[in-house]
Design an enzyme around this catalytic site. Structure first.
Site, short mmCIF file in Angstrom:
data_model
loop_
_atom_site.label_atom_id
_atom_site.label_comp_id
_atom_site.label_asym_id
_atom_site.label_seq_id
_atom_site.Cartn_x
_atom_site.Cartn_y
_atom_site.Cartn_z
CE LYS A 122 1.29 -3.03 8.05
NZ LYS A 122 0.34 -3.48 9.07
CG HIS A 160 -1.02 -1.09 15.35
ND1 HIS A 160 -2.28 -1.29 15.86
CD2 HIS A 160 -1.18 -0.96 14.01
CE1 HIS A 160 -3.17 -1.28 14.87
NE2 HIS A 160 -2.53 -1.07 13.73
CD GLU A 198 -2.62 2.67 15.73
OE1 GLU A 198 -2.51 3.04 14.55
OE2 GLU A 198 -1.66 2.70 16.52
NE ARG A 251 -1.93 -1.69 3.55
CZ ARG A 251 -2.33 -1.85 4.82
NH1 ARG A 251 -3.55 -1.52 5.17
NH2 ARG A 251 -1.51 -2.35 5.72
CE1 TYR A 253 -4.76 1.87 10.51
CE2 TYR A 253 -3.67 1.44 8.42
CZ TYR A 253 -4.83 1.58 9.17
OH TYR A 253 -6.04 1.44 8.56
CG ASP A 272 -5.80 -8.48 13.60
OD1 ASP A 272 -6.72 -9.22 13.96
OD2 ASP A 272 -5.96 -7.28 13.33
#
Ligand code: NAD
Length: 372
Positions: free
Chosen positions: A75, A96, A118, A15, A94, A270
């Protein structure tokens, strides 16, 4: 503002943070858009597409990180990218952070301001920048499940829709949230006989009102799940308990009661997966067999359809990205508490409570960060 979009470098990530359409909107709003050479290729966007949108093509990530005021990615930044982040630079991607102490330490040390896709919220209590990926994974689940059911792949050799005179496949979807609803819609559209299980009565009422004629729904108990799983050709795992590992809802012992060659598609992998026998797989080697039952457990399903995923993510991030660029992050976050919920790191301080709790680090409130 100078908005930079580097090529994603995490393995298997195709992506890209900005579509040519998003670049055009930013340019129309008076911003400079810098796209790394070839950044869109994995998603089927050429450098010429970006140039037509008014963006500049830049040879290296180093140049982009050195000049951009805001970095837009998909990412979490990898170690080499984190080294290039600068004090005062805005990162929108993102992240995380909770399970990732190394990344958190590097972001804090960089002095950047990082807004995580997120944790951005919406008025209905949803996560608008996660939802598009759940929609993609949900819609993909019956497609990969149907492939897994084919004989050559170890499956039962059952066609989703059957044919006149032959019954369709029985599909059970555990969890009727975003993933589950989209999975059920597509499976039903393929002609399968679909039942969705959920533990939320309001959610079941909604599914019944909206999709009553398309697929069935049932309250999720261990007994109802066991009965349906025994008869199923395909089971799609789509549960989520926010902030917790997925509950194990199908045990190994239950596999021996299932039809040989049935398919388990664990989208919840996940979060650890909702079948006892699930273990994460990759697009390169997505399925494996346990006790005669085929498992598909790819943890980043949207990567298989990078173009659709990029466009879906781009649609969701666009208004936030424009606000950040037009107003600057402080004013944009002051005006929109949902965007402020996305703030995870600012000037060496953590601003997201759950990350601090998970990593044992001090946290300041995001509204305090706005003033600092
Ligand atoms: N593998 C991938 O590539 C991928 C991509 C996107 C999302 N996901 C994962 O898919 C999962 C589902 O995501 P979502 O966006 O649909 O979440 P969601 O919150 O929209 O839906 C989860 C649903 O599970 C239900 N649920 C909880 N416990 C249950 C139980 N015991 N039985 C039945 N239902 C139960 C909830 O009531 C809720 O309706 C998450 O783990 C998410 O991280 C995976």
């Amino acid at each position: 503002m100078k908005i930079g979009c580097p090529t994603e470098i995490k393995p298997q990530e195709f992506r890209v943070g900005m579509t040519p359409d998003a670049a055009r909107e930013a340019v129309n709003n008076g911003h400079d858009v810098l796209i790394q050479k070839g950044a869109g290729m994995g998603a089927g966007f050429t450098d010429e597409d970006y140039v037509s949108a008014g963006a500049a093509i830049i040879d290296t990530a180093e140049e982009i990180f050195a000049t951009a005021d805001m970095i837009v990615k998909v990412k979490e930044p990898q170690a080499v990218e984190r080294n290039m982040l600068r004090e005062g630079q805005l990162l929108f991607t993102y992240l995380h952070l909770a399970p990732d102490p190394e990344q958190t330490k590097d972001l804090l040390e960089s002095g950047c301001t990082a807004i995580a896709y997120e944790t951005v919220t919406d008025d209905r209590g949803g996560l608008p920048l996660l939802a598009p990926m759940s929609e993609v994974a949900g819609r993909l689940a019956p497609q990969v499940g149907a492939w897994t059911l084919q004989k050559a792949n170890g499956g039962r050799g059952v066609l989703m829709g059957g044919v006149p005179g032959v019954a369709p496949a029985k599909v059970v979807v555990i969890g009727g949230g975003v993933v589950g609803t989209h999975a059920a819609k597509i499976a039903a559209g393929m002609g399968a006989d679909v039942t969705v299980l959920d533990r939320s009565l309001p959610r079941l009422r909604y599914l019944d009102d909206v999709f009553g004629g398309t697929f069935k729904n049932q309250y999720s108990t261990a007994g109802a799940t066991a009965d349906l799983v025994r008869e199923a050709d395909m089971v799609i795992g789509a549960v989520l308990i926010p902030g917790a590992a997925a509950p194990k809802l199908v045990s190994r012992a239950q596999l021996s009661e299932m039809k040989p060659g049935a398919a388990l598609v664990d989208v919840a992998i996940d979060q650890g997966g909702c079948f006892e026998t699930s273990k994460a797989t990759t697009h390169a080697d997505p399925i494996y067999e346990v006790d005669g039952i085929m498992h598909y457990c790819v943890a980043n399903m949207p990567g298989a359809v990078a173009r659709t995923s990029t466009q879906a993510l781009g649609n969701a991030t666009l208004p936030f990205m424009l606000n950040l660029a037009n107003k600057g992050w402080r004013q944009a976050c002051e005006d929109d508490p949902h965007l402020l919920n996305g703030l995870n790191v600012h000037a060496g301080q953590l601003t997201y409570y759950a990350v601090g709790k998970a990593l044992g680090l001090d946290v300041i409130s995001p509204s305090l960060a706005l003033k600092s």
